[in-house]
Design a protein around this motif. Structure first.
Motif, PDB file in Angstrom:
ATOM      1  N   GLU A  42     -11.113 -16.697 -11.711  1.00 51.72           N
ATOM      2  CA  GLU A  42     -12.435 -16.078 -11.750  1.00 51.72           C
ATOM      3  C   GLU A  42     -12.652 -15.452 -10.378  1.00 51.72           C
ATOM      4  OE1 GLU A  42     -15.193 -19.000 -14.132  1.00 51.72           O
ATOM      5  OE2 GLU A  42     -13.838 -20.105 -12.805  1.00 51.72           O
ATOM      6  N   ARG A  50     -14.587 -10.495 -12.550  1.00 50.92           N
ATOM      7  CA  ARG A  50     -13.499 -10.446 -13.529  1.00 50.92           C
ATOM      8  C   ARG A  50     -12.988 -11.849 -13.766  1.00 50.92           C
ATOM      9  NH1 ARG A  50     -11.535  -5.643 -15.051  1.00 50.92           N
ATOM     10  NH2 ARG A  50      -9.510  -6.505 -15.575  1.00 50.92           N
ATOM     11  N   GLU A  51     -12.470 -12.062 -14.963  1.00 47.15           N
ATOM     12  CA  GLU A  51     -11.826 -13.328 -15.310  1.00 47.15           C
ATOM     13  C   GLU A  51     -10.467 -13.006 -15.907  1.00 47.15           C
ATOM     14  OE1 GLU A  51     -15.855 -15.803 -16.405  1.00 47.15           O
ATOM     15  OE2 GLU A  51     -14.837 -14.719 -18.002  1.00 47.15           O
ATOM     16  N   GLU A  52      -9.495 -13.889 -15.649  1.00 48.95           N
ATOM     17  CA  GLU A  52      -8.139 -13.661 -16.139  1.00 48.95           C
ATOM     18  C   GLU A  52      -7.535 -14.997 -16.553  1.00 48.95           C
ATOM     19  OE1 GLU A  52      -3.883 -12.366 -14.162  1.00 48.95           O
ATOM     20  OE2 GLU A  52      -5.707 -11.406 -13.428  1.00 48.95           O
TER      21      GLU A  52
END
Length: 85
Positions: A58, A67-69
């Motif tokens: 995060e 953004r989150e991944e």
């Protein structure tokens, strides 16, 4: 020599779930798993035991929005065919 094949595309949440389920179905099969990467299909031979890693990142970048991944890694040793000489 290492060979890497990858693809990136924007898809809906529904399509992303379908792609993950397709990979899961292939992993459940015995023997070869056919994995689609873009317009290419790779035949892989997963071992009975896999190393599974999941990572969630995060971030709040200086530019743009947060953004989150999620990254999932599956890794295994491949039995090499004995050479016939």
């Amino acid at each position: 020599m290492a060979e890497k094949t990858n693809t990136t595309e924007d898809v809906s949440r529904e399509r992303a779930a379908d792609l993950v389920q397709e990979l899961a179905r292939e992993l459940r099969r015995d023997g070869t798993a056919n994995v689609r990467v873009g317009n290419k299909t790779l035949s892989l031979t997963p071992a009975p035991e896999l190393e599974y890693k999941i990572e969630v990142e995060e971030r709040s970048p200086m530019l743009g929005g947060p953004r989150e991944e999620v990254t999932v890694t599956l890794e295994w040793e491949v039995d090499e065919e004995p050479s016939t000489e």
